[in-house]
Write a protein that holds these residues in place. Structure first.
Motif, PDB file in Angstrom:
ATOM      1  N   LYS A 167      -1.090   2.888  13.271  1.00 43.69           N
ATOM      2  CA  LYS A 167      -1.037   4.287  13.676  1.00 43.69           C
ATOM      3  C   LYS A 167       0.389   4.798  13.564  1.00 43.69           C
ATOM      4  O   LYS A 167       1.341   4.099  13.921  1.00 43.69           O
ATOM      5  N   ILE A 168       0.509   6.018  13.071  1.00 47.47           N
ATOM      6  CA  ILE A 168       1.793   6.705  13.030  1.00 47.47           C
ATOM      7  C   ILE A 168       1.602   8.046  13.704  1.00 47.47           C
ATOM      8  O   ILE A 168       0.771   8.860  13.288  1.00 47.47           O
ATOM      9  N   ASN A 169       2.343   8.253  14.786  1.00 50.60           N
ATOM     10  CA  ASN A 169       2.227   9.482  15.583  1.00 50.60           C
ATOM     11  C   ASN A 169       0.786   9.746  16.013  1.00 50.60           C
ATOM     12  O   ASN A 169       0.302  10.874  15.977  1.00 50.60           O
ATOM     13  N   GLY A 170       0.091   8.691  16.394  1.00 49.23           N
ATOM     14  CA  GLY A 170      -1.262   8.830  16.910  1.00 49.23           C
ATOM     15  C   GLY A 170      -2.337   8.947  15.862  1.00 49.23           C
ATOM     16  O   GLY A 170      -3.523   9.036  16.199  1.00 49.23           O
ATOM     17  N   VAL A 171      -1.987   8.948  14.575  1.00 49.56           N
ATOM     18  CA  VAL A 171      -2.958   9.098  13.486  1.00 49.56           C
ATOM     19  C   VAL A 171      -3.178   7.736  12.832  1.00 49.56           C
ATOM     20  O   VAL A 171      -2.218   7.068  12.435  1.00 49.56           O
ATOM     21  N   THR A 172      -4.436   7.323  12.735  1.00 52.38           N
ATOM     22  CA  THR A 172      -4.767   6.037  12.119  1.00 52.38           C
ATOM     23  C   THR A 172      -4.602   6.113  10.607  1.00 52.38           C
ATOM     24  O   THR A 172      -5.118   7.023   9.956  1.00 52.38           O
ATOM     25  N   ILE A 173      -3.862   5.172  10.050  1.00 57.37           N
ATOM     26  CA  ILE A 173      -3.677   5.079   8.604  1.00 57.37           C
ATOM     27  C   ILE A 173      -4.806   4.212   8.047  1.00 57.37           C
ATOM     28  O   ILE A 173      -5.008   3.086   8.499  1.00 57.37           O
ATOM     29  N   ASP A 174      -5.529   4.725   7.071  1.00 64.10           N
ATOM     30  CA  ASP A 174      -6.718   4.045   6.555  1.00 64.10           C
ATOM     31  C   ASP A 174      -6.310   2.954   5.572  1.00 64.10           C
ATOM     32  O   ASP A 174      -6.286   3.153   4.356  1.00 64.10           O
ATOM     33  N   LEU A 175      -5.999   1.783   6.116  1.00 63.44           N
ATOM     34  CA  LEU A 175      -5.622   0.650   5.276  1.00 63.44           C
ATOM     35  C   LEU A 175      -6.810   0.144   4.466  1.00 63.44           C
ATOM     36  O   LEU A 175      -6.674  -0.224   3.298  1.00 63.44           O
TER      37      LEU A 175
ATOM     38  N   LEU B 126       0.846  -1.186   0.000  1.00 67.40           N
ATOM     39  CA  LEU B 126       0.000   0.000   0.000  1.00 67.40           C
ATOM     40  C   LEU B 126       0.878   1.230   0.000  1.00 67.40           C
ATOM     41  O   LEU B 126       1.824   1.333   0.809  1.00 67.40           O
ATOM     42  N   HIS B 127       0.588   2.153  -0.868  1.00 70.59           N
ATOM     43  CA  HIS B 127       1.414   3.345  -1.043  1.00 70.59           C
ATOM     44  C   HIS B 127       0.685   4.546  -0.436  1.00 70.59           C
ATOM     45  O   HIS B 127      -0.438   4.859  -0.803  1.00 70.59           O
ATOM     46  N   PHE B 128       1.343   5.215   0.502  1.00 69.10           N
ATOM     47  CA  PHE B 128       0.768   6.399   1.137  1.00 69.10           C
ATOM     48  C   PHE B 128       1.692   7.587   0.916  1.00 69.10           C
ATOM     49  O   PHE B 128       2.919   7.423   0.870  1.00 69.10           O
ATOM     50  N   PRO B 129       1.121   8.774   0.802  1.00 66.52           N
ATOM     51  CA  PRO B 129       1.979   9.959   0.734  1.00 66.52           C
ATOM     52  C   PRO B 129       2.785  10.092   2.010  1.00 66.52           C
ATOM     53  O   PRO B 129       2.441   9.528   3.045  1.00 66.52           O
ATOM     54  N   SER B 130       3.843  10.842   1.926  1.00 66.04           N
ATOM     55  CA  SER B 130       4.782  10.941   3.040  1.00 66.04           C
ATOM     56  C   SER B 130       4.120  11.553   4.256  1.00 66.04           C
ATOM     57  O   SER B 130       3.167  12.310   4.158  1.00 66.04           O
ATOM     58  N   PHE B 131       4.628  11.195   5.422  1.00 66.91           N
ATOM     59  CA  PHE B 131       4.190  11.827   6.655  1.00 66.91           C
ATOM     60  C   PHE B 131       5.382  12.542   7.263  1.00 66.91           C
ATOM     61  O   PHE B 131       6.528  12.128   7.100  1.00 66.91           O
ATOM     62  N   LYS B 132       5.105  13.618   7.954  1.00 65.80           N
ATOM     63  CA  LYS B 132       6.159  14.405   8.572  1.00 65.80           C
ATOM     64  C   LYS B 132       6.329  13.976  10.015  1.00 65.80           C
ATOM     65  O   LYS B 132       5.429  14.128  10.828  1.00 65.80           O
ATOM     66  N   GLY B 133       7.460  13.405  10.333  1.00 70.19           N
ATOM     67  CA  GLY B 133       7.710  12.970  11.693  1.00 70.19           C
ATOM     68  C   GLY B 133       8.083  14.132  12.591  1.00 70.19           C
ATOM     69  O   GLY B 133       8.353  15.239  12.144  1.00 70.19           O
ATOM     70  N   GLU B 134       8.074  13.865  13.858  1.00 67.13           N
ATOM     71  CA  GLU B 134       8.499  14.834  14.854  1.00 67.13           C
ATOM     72  C   GLU B 134       9.781  14.331  15.500  1.00 67.13           C
ATOM     73  O   GLU B 134      10.342  13.310  15.103  1.00 67.13           O
ATOM     74  N   THR B 135      10.246  15.081  16.496  1.00 64.87           N
ATOM     75  CA  THR B 135      11.429  14.621  17.214  1.00 64.87           C
ATOM     76  C   THR B 135      11.189  13.229  17.764  1.00 64.87           C
ATOM     77  O   THR B 135      12.069  12.385  17.775  1.00 64.87           O
ATOM     78  N   SER B 136       9.968  12.985  18.228  1.00 67.62           N
ATOM     79  CA  SER B 136       9.553  11.637  18.609  1.00 67.62           C
ATOM     80  C   SER B 136       8.603  11.109  17.541  1.00 67.62           C
ATOM     81  O   SER B 136       7.671  11.799  17.138  1.00 67.62           O
ATOM     82  N   THR B 137       8.860   9.899  17.088  1.00 71.00           N
ATOM     83  CA  THR B 137       8.017   9.274  16.071  1.00 71.00           C
ATOM     84  C   THR B 137       7.679   7.863  16.522  1.00 71.00           C
ATOM     85  O   THR B 137       8.568   7.134  16.979  1.00 71.00           O
ATOM     86  N   ASP B 138       6.417   7.495  16.431  1.00 69.04           N
ATOM     87  CA  ASP B 138       6.029   6.143  16.836  1.00 69.04           C
ATOM     88  C   ASP B 138       5.165   5.504  15.762  1.00 69.04           C
ATOM     89  O   ASP B 138       4.421   6.169  15.053  1.00 69.04           O
ATOM     90  N   VAL B 139       5.287   4.184  15.675  1.00 66.34           N
ATOM     91  CA  VAL B 139       4.502   3.372  14.744  1.00 66.34           C
ATOM     92  C   VAL B 139       3.985   2.176  15.532  1.00 66.34           C
ATOM     93  O   VAL B 139       4.745   1.533  16.261  1.00 66.34           O
ATOM     94  N   SER B 140       2.685   1.893  15.418  1.00 65.32           N
ATOM     95  CA  SER B 140       2.124   0.723  16.092  1.00 65.32           C
ATOM     96  C   SER B 140       1.096   0.070  15.187  1.00 65.32           C
ATOM     97  O   SER B 140       0.415   0.748  14.413  1.00 65.32           O
ATOM     98  N   PHE B 141       0.990  -1.257  15.288  1.00 62.62           N
ATOM     99  CA  PHE B 141       0.012  -1.990  14.488  1.00 62.62           C
ATOM    100  C   PHE B 141      -0.116  -3.411  15.033  1.00 62.62           C
ATOM    101  O   PHE B 141       0.727  -3.882  15.809  1.00 62.62           O
ATOM    102  N   TYR B 142      -1.198  -4.076  14.622  1.00 59.58           N
ATOM    103  CA  TYR B 142      -1.401  -5.496  14.875  1.00 59.58           C
ATOM    104  C   TYR B 142      -1.177  -6.246  13.555  1.00 59.58           C
ATOM    105  O   TYR B 142      -1.486  -5.722  12.483  1.00 59.58           O
ATOM    106  N   PHE B 143      -0.682  -7.462  13.672  1.00 58.83           N
ATOM    107  CA  PHE B 143      -0.523  -8.274  12.469  1.00 58.83           C
ATOM    108  C   PHE B 143      -0.767  -9.735  12.808  1.00 58.83           C
ATOM    109  O   PHE B 143      -0.656 -10.166  13.958  1.00 58.83           O
ATOM    110  N   LYS B 144      -1.095 -10.500  11.777  1.00 56.80           N
ATOM    111  CA  LYS B 144      -1.156 -11.956  11.881  1.00 56.80           C
ATOM    112  C   LYS B 144      -0.716 -12.531  10.542  1.00 56.80           C
ATOM    113  O   LYS B 144      -1.055 -12.004   9.478  1.00 56.80           O
TER     114      LYS B 144
END
Length: 1266
Positions: A888-896, A757-775
């Motif tokens: 989620k990237i920096n608290g924003v849900t990515i619409d997969l 899946l291709h998404f436009p770039s996101f602008k990170g901050e000094t702190s950047t976090d990525v979280s997700f579930y997978f199986k």
């Protein structure tokens, strides 16, 4: 941009006066850490880049270096990047060119090149080029009395937009830079306070005080460093960007006004005399300013042209006065030795210092008999005097507190005659005086910052890190310039004429209100009470929703949730209802049920009730926006108090929702429909009205659910018809209830390793976090990546049990891996959380396994991922194969889910996922996640098939038996969910036995459960075909029997049996008959001791066995079908029939697999011709080409003909009947919405099918007649 300076042979200034005589660049005679090269650019220039080479055709090059800069060859400032003294990577050979762009331009006349490392096979050597632009500006000097008054063209200015900018330089920690005010209370004030910049602004407050417009914001620190600092204030209405030295702080002013109303003038450099009383006696600015602009006007240029009022200046100069300060910078291994008077009976030392450390040695001097030490202990100045003459005498005095705040603090110590006196910050109240029993005698050497000579290393551990200036010894100012030139004193690892103190807490990297604590080298964050954790308080302690808590196995209750994780929305408390299949999130409000409504006393007599939820509007929206649906119950109990004034009048009552819009529909209705629930359902008290209360009668109520979630929650209700005599009203507004969390289940399935899946770039901050579930069932795959050369970020699965996280921080790559002790490709959900902050990189898997790597101090710019982001792999690697959700990237849900609609190889959602907690796997089957669906694990059941619904059965010939032996704790409590281990006998107080059978044979033993004692349980068919259950658990002389005498079960039909015992209570479910309950006698034991074996069909056991069983029922044995046999999770028959299963089971005789577990009977047995449960086996699809064994089946033809005739006659009758009906009665059609056929009326259909409906219902109807 052009070359500012190019060094080949010509040198401007250097540390050594003699150079190595060779061409091709600079190379000092001494190669050590005290060398530097200084470049004079002639005037102030803006330097934006530097390029270096080694010395021509040699082994001399510089591999690492730093830069200092200054305007007047003093008070040097190091070049900083990412809040660190920046070390540039230099050359690796003599000919290659290495160029660096400055993160922020250097504005200076003098540049110093400081070599830190070089080629060890050669010497220090460099050729360098500086790139940049010319710079010119008028500079104005302020002495603390001077103020520039810029008068407006009109007496009053009502401004909606402002742009103000200036640059300043000072050694004073306090002073007003900008001031303006108006007679209506508006003002703007920019001032230095304790070396920090504070902007105060008020766009207006009302006279009653209910609207307070005062807003104050602070930025920066250590701004009294005598270096240039730039300020820009941009305002549009209430939105302000406050920028200090490239750091922008956006904020919004308090109050409700948008204009800044100023009278007459605005001042720079201080507060005019006319405004002094209202300013509270603030100090004017002392220092220099340049490039002052106000809304497009160049104030400094107007001053030079004498177009503004400068009458307060005693001596207006366009240059910056040189400061007399000469700071000294100490690190952990530094000291400075200065001479003083020897053999003196008076000791006088004073100096100023600044530091972040609470402890450190400030000064040490030896006496003829003893020593004196001045230090910083627990943020206080302490003096230790040890005099050894005659006897040891130790004197300790201390003063001050909190002196490690980075501010300049002065210390003055006097010891003379018979007393010592310590004063801190010139405050006489802080002066501490103590007696000295003997006279002291100085030796003349004073060590500052540390004492590292081999003769005395006692102070090494308490070395000082910070800056000192204004050092006085014996009441004389020390000549540090002479020290720099080597004329007096000595020093080691000291930077002279420079204070490189850095405030690591400004800007504050501790997020979400975390408190920043710092030392000289680092900072830490205190996250207590914030709801967040981690090195920078970035990671939320709470889950994003009630849905996630349920996924973790939590039960209903009150929970803190954080819908945007690390985002700006603070955590808040909600109630989670998890009793149903769906999860409900509830927000309670402050309104009690049945609140009596009282007139508000206004002219129109309306009452306004405010509804609050103890959360912000942003927090409420975070719930409603992600919920599948929301609802809120409202009720209006009335007594002669009309509600909506239907059908044609203006509403007396309305409510206000989330967007502050007025709504005139009530519970049970929908947007755009001015009705109550009874108006939708056509059952109002007055059929002509649309609300019960509109009938204007006594004791009525209108109640229902508000369902349009974009309008919820109710924040205000205005009630109007309560002023008439006898009018009463009571209002109930229930809690806001929302169901589900779409963000948590926002998912996509990757069915091809090449898909992404291709998404436009996101602008990170000094702190950047990525979280997700997978199986997944795949052992390798890239989860996501950013493939840009710089700011690389990559997360992947390796080897089925390792998650790898790699990213770039500056020029360094940081890699973190978590090795899971259990497989991660087991088709179960696993969670990955990756975070990068200014201190560390963190990777967590399933919240249990955590790895941390420190990030390098340099290169901590914002992670600006301007290149594209790929979920999956786009760089030719093997992409992720499986399902991913809740990314989620920096608290924003990515619409997969949405992106998967248009991406080949990726499907929306996780089809067949077990989010419904295995509801599709029947009979105790376990749901197993797969990347493109799910499967059911039936291994612990008596069933088979894709959904654990297929019976596993066998046909028993004469003498056949199945025996299952227990050797471990395999028999489980029915309520237990644990897996079966190796066999071992157990003691049971409860068991559940389930099986199905069909037979014509009686008598026979169906199931027999033996023990190592005389306990047993048996299910038998008696001679007459009736069922009997025998319990022998001890305590009774004869087994307890349950006889089912009302039917013959040896009739060849399938029958199901479920026997459940809990202590003495026995429950029997036979076929679909009602459940029967029996109780063991009081004398009976309740424990089935040492269970040994299960026998099916026949008993072949050694030891003492009930002779009645053997004599009456065991011979010749069961003949027929048994299926679905299960005892407390053990399936012995399935174990016997499945050769792939390892189990302690044996078979004697002929056992043939057979699907004999058909549905049981509901009624008594009857002939198969009329038995609705009897069905011939049919296999689809039909194959018409199969040859008949007996030729044409005449019975089939005959039956088919009869059926055809009957169907034809029925159809003819129906046609004539329908035509007759439509001749006499019109067919009635409406324009109702889809769904009207299941609703009471058109309005109800619209509400049911589209709660968001906003148009008025079209109620016209038409008829057609045939």
């Amino acid at each position: 941009m052009h070359y500012l300076y190019k060094l080949m042979y010509q040198l401007i200034r250097h540390k050594q006066s003699h150079l190595k005589k060779c061409s091709g660049g600079w190379s000092p005679l001494d190669t050590d850490h005290y060398q530097w090269l200084q470049v004079d650019l002639g005037s102030r220039k803006q330097v934006v880049a530097i390029a270096t080479q080694g010395r021509y055709n040699s082994l001399d090059w510089t591999s690492k270096y730093q830069l200092l800069y200054s305007d007047m060859q003093k008070n040097w400032r190091p070049y900083l990047q990412d809040k660190n003294i920046w070390t540039f990577e230099g050359n690796g050979n003599s000919e290659g060119v290495v160029r660096h762009e400055m993160q922020h331009p250097i504005l200076a006349r003098y540049i110093r090149f400081i070599p830190l490392d070089w080629n060890r096979d050669g010497r220090i050597g460099v050729r360098l080029e500086l790139y940049g632009c010319t710079y010119w500006s008028d500079v104005i000097s302020f002495d603390g009395h001077s103020v520039i008054l810029y008068r407006f063209r009109s007496k009053k200015m009502k401004i909606v937009k402002d742009v103000i900018s200036l640059k300043f330089r000072t050694t004073a920690g306090n002073g007003v830079l900008l001031h303006g005010e108006g007679q209506q209370g508006d003002y703007i004030l920019l001032e230095l306070h304790r070396a920090r910049l504070q902007l105060s602004i008020n766009l207006g407050s009302n006279q009653y005080g209910s609207i307070q417009g005062h807003t104050a914001v602070t930025s920066g620190s250590l701004l009294d460093d005598d270096h240039w600092h730039s300020v820009v204030i941009q305002r549009y209405r209430r939105n302000i960007n406050f920028t200090l030295d490239h750091h922008t702080q956006p904020f919004r002013t308090n109050g409700e006004f948008d204009h800044l109303d100023l009278d007459y003038e605005i001042s720079f450099g201080g507060v005019p005399v006319s405004a002094k009383p209202s300013s509270g006696g603030k100090e004017n600015f002392v220092g220099c300013m340049e490039r002052i602009t106000y809304n497009g006007d160049n104030i400094t240029n107007l001053v030079r042209r004498k177009k503004v009022d400068t009458t307060s200046f005693r001596n207006l100069t366009f240059s910056c006065t040189e400061s007399n300060s000469f700071p000294v910078f100490f690190n952990s291994t530094s000291f400075l030795l200065l001479p003083g008077q020897s053999d003196s009976d008076t000791l006088s030392v004073s100096f100023s210092f600044r530091t972040w450390n609470p402890n450190g040695l400030l000064m040490f001097t030896a006496l003829a008999d003893g020593w004196v030490e001045v230090g910083l202990t627990d943020s206080k100045v302490t003096v230790y005097m040890n005099v050894t003459q005659k006897k040891n005498t130790r004197i300790d005095i201390s003063s001050g507190s909190g002196l490690n705040d980075g501010q300049w603090h002065s210390v003055h110590l006097n010891a003379l005659e018979n007393y010592a006196m310590l004063t801190v910050d010139g405050d006489e109240a802080s002066t501490v005086r103590t007696a000295i029993p003997i006279q002291i005698q100085t030796r003349g050497n004073y060590y500052f910052g540390g004492y590292f000579l081999s003769s005395n290393t006692r102070s090494f551990k308490r070395s000082f890190q910070g800056c000192m200036q204004m050092i006085h010894i014996d009441d004389h100012l020390a000549d540090l310039r002479a020290v720099e030139q080597g004329i007096i004193g000595t020093f080691e690892n000291v930077s002279l004429d420079m204070c490189a103190i850095i405030d690591r807490c400004v800007p504050n990297h501790c997020e979400h209100g975390g408190r920043c604590l710092q030392t000289w080298d680092s900072f830490s964050c205190n996250c207590s009470g914030t709801g967040y954790s981690g090195a920078t308080c970035h990671t939320s302690l709470y889950q994003q929703s009630c849905e996630e808590y349920k996924h973790q196995g939590k039960s209903s209750g009150s929970y803190w949730i954080d819908p945007d994780g690390s985002g700006s929305i603070a955590p808040f408390r909600v109630n989670c209802d998890m009793e149903e299949e769906r999860v409900w999130t509830t927000l309670k409000n402050n309104l009690s049920p049945q609140t009596s409504v009282v007139s508000g006393g206004d002219e129109d007599g309306k009452a306004t009730l405010q509804i609050s939820y103890n959360v912000t509007a942003e927090q409420v929206f975070s719930i409603t926006s992600s919920a599948e649906k929301c609802e809120q119950y409202v009720a209006y109990a009335c007594r002669m108090s009309r509600l909506l004034n239907s059908p044609d009048g203006g509403p007396f009552t309305w409510w206000v929702g989330r967007t502050n819009e007025r709504h005139v529909y009530w519970g049970g209705s929908g947007p755009g429909i001015q009705k109550c629930s009874c108006g939708i359902e056509h059952n109002c008290t007055d059929p002509k009205k649309y609300c019960n209360c509109d009938a204007d009668l006594r004791s009525k109520e209108d109640a229902g659910l508000l369902l349009y979630k974009d309008h919820l929650p109710v924040s205000q209700v205005v009630i109007g018809d309560i002023t008439r005599a006898g009018s009463e009203a009571k209002l109930t507004v229930g809690p806001l209830k929302c169901q589900g969390d779409r963000n948590f289940w926002n998912a996509a399935s990757f069915t091809s390793p090449a898909a992404y899946l291709h998404f436009p770039s996101f602008k990170g901050e000094t702190s950047t976090d990525v979280s997700f579930y997978f199986k997944t069932s795949s052992s390798h795959g890239v989860f996501l990546e950013n493939v840009r050369t710089n700011n690389f970020l990559h997360i992947e699965l390796r080897g089925g049990a390792v998650v790898h996280f790699s990213l770039d921080v500056g020029t360094k790559r940081v890699e973190v891996s978590v090795h899971s002790p259990v497989p991660l490709n087991d088709n179960q959900w696993h969670r990955v959380e990756a975070e990068k902050n200014i201190k560390e990189a963190v990777l967590k898997v399933d919240a249990l396994h955590r790895e941390v790597r420190a990030t390098p101090a340099q290169g901590q710019a914002k992670l600006e991922l301007y290149s594209d982001l790929y979920i999956g792999a786009s760089s030719g690697q093997r992409g992720f194969l499986g399902c991913m959700r809740a990314l989620k990237i920096n608290g924003v849900t990515i619409d997969l889910n949405e992106k998967a609609k248009v991406t080949p190889g990726v499907n929306q959602g996780c089809h067949g996922h077990c989010s419904k907690y295995g509801m599709h796997c029947k009979n105790g089957g376990r749901c197993i996640e797969e990347y493109n669906g799910y499967s059911c694990d039936c291994s612990l059941t008596a069933y088979d098939g894709p959904f654990c619904t297929d019976d596993v059965g066998g046909y028993f010939e004469t003498g056949t038996l199945v025996r299952y032996d227990f050797q471990s704790d395999a028999v489980r409590d029915p309520k237990s969910l644990s897996d079966v281990g190796a066999p071992l006998e157990a003691n049971l107080t409860q068991e559940e036995l389930v099986f199905s059978f069909s037979t014509y044979s009686a008598p026979s033993i169906l199931v027999y459960i033996s023990s190592r004692t005389q306990d047993y349980v048996a299910v038998v068919l008696k001679h007459n075909g009736t069922l009997q259950i025998r319990y022998s658990l001890g305590g009774l002389s004869e087994p307890y029997t349950v006889d089912v005498d009302h039917r013959n079960m040896a009739n060849g039909q399938p029958h199901s049996v479920r026997i459940t015992r809990n202590l003495k209570e026995i429950r029997l479910q036979l076929d679909h008959y009602p459940m029967s309950t029996y109780n063991l006698p009081e004398a009976s034991d309740t424990q089935f001791n040492l269970i040994k074996s299960i026998f099916l069909g026949k008993v072949f056991e050694t030891g003492q066995i009930d002779p009645i069983l053997i004599d009456r029922y065991n011979t010749p044995g069961f003949v027929g079908c048994l299926s679905r046999v299960e005892l407390n999770g053990i399936a012995p028959l399935k174990a016997a029939l499945r050769s792939g299963m390892t189990a302690p089971v044996s078979t004697h005789g002929i056992l043939v697999p057979s699907n004999c577990g058909a549905s049981p009977l509901i009624i008594s047995p009857m002939a198969s011709a009329s038995d609705p449960w009897h069905m011939d086996t049919v296999v689809f699809p039909f194959n018409e080409n199969l040859p008949r064994v007996d030729g044409v089946d005449q019975n089939t033809v005959l039956i088919g003909g009869i059926i055809s005739v009957v169907v034809f006659v029925v159809l003819c009758i129906m046609v004539f009947a329908i035509r007759h009906v439509f001749r006499h009665k019109g067919s009635y059609h409406t324009n109702e919405a889809k769904g009207a056929e299941s609703a009471d009326c058109a309005d109800a259909a619209i509400i049911v099918n589209d709660p968001a409906f906003t148009e008025t219902i079209e109620e016209s109807k038409k008829e057609w007649f045939i």
